[in-house]
Design a protein around this motif. Structure first.
Motif, PDB file in Angstrom:
ATOM      1  N   ARG A 135      60.421  32.671  13.571  1.00  0.00           N
ATOM      2  CA  ARG A 135      59.220  33.074  12.840  1.00  0.00           C
ATOM      3  C   ARG A 135      59.479  33.122  11.332  1.00  0.00           C
ATOM      4  O   ARG A 135      58.596  32.839  10.540  1.00  0.00           O
ATOM      5  CB  ARG A 135      58.778  34.449  13.308  1.00  0.00           C
ATOM      6  CG  ARG A 135      58.429  34.529  14.786  1.00  0.00           C
ATOM      7  CD  ARG A 135      57.082  33.901  15.068  1.00  0.00           C
ATOM      8  NE  ARG A 135      56.728  34.033  16.465  1.00  0.00           N
ATOM      9  CZ  ARG A 135      56.170  35.109  16.993  1.00  0.00           C
ATOM     10  NH1 ARG A 135      55.926  36.179  16.242  1.00  0.00           N
ATOM     11  NH2 ARG A 135      55.864  35.137  18.270  1.00  0.00           N
ATOM     12  N   GLU A 183      56.830  37.929  26.944  1.00  0.00           N
ATOM     13  CA  GLU A 183      56.249  39.235  26.584  1.00  0.00           C
ATOM     14  C   GLU A 183      57.282  40.158  25.945  1.00  0.00           C
ATOM     15  O   GLU A 183      56.981  40.842  24.953  1.00  0.00           O
ATOM     16  CB  GLU A 183      55.664  39.877  27.840  1.00  0.00           C
ATOM     17  CG  GLU A 183      54.945  41.194  27.573  1.00  0.00           C
ATOM     18  CD  GLU A 183      54.310  41.752  28.811  1.00  0.00           C
ATOM     19  OE1 GLU A 183      53.786  42.889  28.750  1.00  0.00           O
ATOM     20  OE2 GLU A 183      54.333  41.069  29.862  1.00  0.00           O
ATOM     21  N   ALA A 187      57.626  36.131  21.843  1.00  0.00           N
ATOM     22  CA  ALA A 187      57.398  34.704  21.583  1.00  0.00           C
ATOM     23  C   ALA A 187      55.914  34.377  21.703  1.00  0.00           C
ATOM     24  O   ALA A 187      55.170  35.048  22.424  1.00  0.00           O
ATOM     25  CB  ALA A 187      58.208  33.865  22.567  1.00  0.00           C
ATOM     26  N   ARG A 188      55.504  33.341  21.003  1.00  0.00           N
ATOM     27  CA  ARG A 188      54.098  32.951  21.018  1.00  0.00           C
ATOM     28  C   ARG A 188      53.721  32.250  22.327  1.00  0.00           C
ATOM     29  O   ARG A 188      52.558  32.300  22.736  1.00  0.00           O
ATOM     30  CB  ARG A 188      53.804  32.015  19.836  1.00  0.00           C
ATOM     31  CG  ARG A 188      53.900  32.660  18.472  1.00  0.00           C
ATOM     32  CD  ARG A 188      53.399  31.687  17.404  1.00  0.00           C
ATOM     33  NE  ARG A 188      53.460  32.256  16.079  1.00  0.00           N
ATOM     34  CZ  ARG A 188      54.463  32.084  15.226  1.00  0.00           C
ATOM     35  NH1 ARG A 188      55.504  31.344  15.598  1.00  0.00           N
ATOM     36  NH2 ARG A 188      54.451  32.627  14.041  1.00  0.00           N
ATOM     37  N   SER A 189      54.684  31.596  22.935  1.00  0.00           N
ATOM     38  CA  SER A 189      54.370  30.801  24.123  1.00  0.00           C
ATOM     39  C   SER A 189      55.645  30.536  24.916  1.00  0.00           C
ATOM     40  O   SER A 189      56.759  30.843  24.472  1.00  0.00           O
ATOM     41  CB  SER A 189      53.735  29.462  23.722  1.00  0.00           C
ATOM     42  OG  SER A 189      54.653  28.702  22.940  1.00  0.00           O
ATOM     43  N   GLU A 192      57.795  28.024  22.921  1.00  0.00           N
ATOM     44  CA  GLU A 192      58.620  28.578  21.838  1.00  0.00           C
ATOM     45  C   GLU A 192      59.846  29.295  22.400  1.00  0.00           C
ATOM     46  O   GLU A 192      60.951  29.163  21.855  1.00  0.00           O
ATOM     47  CB  GLU A 192      57.801  29.544  20.985  1.00  0.00           C
ATOM     48  CG  GLU A 192      58.566  30.075  19.780  1.00  0.00           C
ATOM     49  CD  GLU A 192      57.724  31.020  18.948  1.00  0.00           C
ATOM     50  OE1 GLU A 192      57.507  30.731  17.756  1.00  0.00           O
ATOM     51  OE2 GLU A 192      57.290  32.055  19.500  1.00  0.00           O
TER      52      GLU A 192
END
Length: 209
Positions: A135, A183, A187-189, A192
């Protein structure tokens, strides 16, 4: 008409001059048998076995049993096991890491999913750190401010190369584990999370050579 000679067969025709002209009449009694031609045209009764008495009895042809066709047995189709159903997960990785993954796959014969899970297991304790580093830049421990990217995505792509699409097949149970890690690490996805783990694992191996 009381002359006893008139009772003789054919005497009446002779008396009137009709002898030889009238057809000869034949009478058949009520209990007489039918002509042979009628007997020949009648279907012969089919003999059947009397199971109880052990003797043969006759059965009319019209009541003969028709052959029974064999019943068709339909076998139900076997349903696929839910644990075998997989879903594609798309991941973007650096070009050097993509080449390292392909080399490892040829050398070991492992699937993309197995390679990804090996990488996640190897860096599982560092996953939150790796996701945070993706990030932005590093900040001192305990800092109130989030990290900031040291360079723009375009500059990073120019230095390391643009990330390439890579994919793996995951089951529903495996996706549940990945979603739990997404979760807990922030992470965004899924992409990632897996990308951070794979790049850290294979990038570290490249630097150690």
């Amino acid at each position: 008409m009381s002359d006893p000679n008139l009772r003789r067969p054919g005497a009446l025709g002779e008396a009137f001059g009709l002898a030889g002209r009238l057809p000869r009449r034949t009478t058949t009694g009520a209990g007489s048998a039918p002509p042979a031609a009628d007997l020949a045209s009648s279907p012969a009764p089919a003999p059947v076995e009397n199971v109880e008495g052990g003797t043969a009895v006759e059965q009319p042809a019209s009541t003969r049993a028709e052959p029974v066709s064999a019943a068709v047995v339909h076998t139900p189709a076997v349903e696929a096991d839910e644990t075998d159903v997989t879903f594609q997960v798309s991941v973007y990785v650096l070009p050097a890491v993509s080449r390292a993954i392909e080399e490892a796959r040829r050398r070991t014969g492992r699937t993309n999913a197995e390679i990804a899970y090996d990488a996640i297991d190897a860096v599982r304790d560092r996953l939150p750190e790796l996701v945070a580093a993706r990030r932005g830049g590093d900040r001192p421990a305990g800092s109130l401010f989030p990290g900031r990217r040291s360079r723009t995505p375009r500059a990073a792509a120019a230095a390391e190369g643009r990330r390439r699409l890579w994919s793996l097949q995951a089951t529903a149970a495996e996706l549940a584990v990945i979603d739990g890690l997404v979760e807990t690490t922030g992470a965004r996805s899924r992409s990632e999370l897996i990308s951070c783990a794979v790049e850290a694992h294979f990038g570290r191996r490249r630097r150690s050579r």
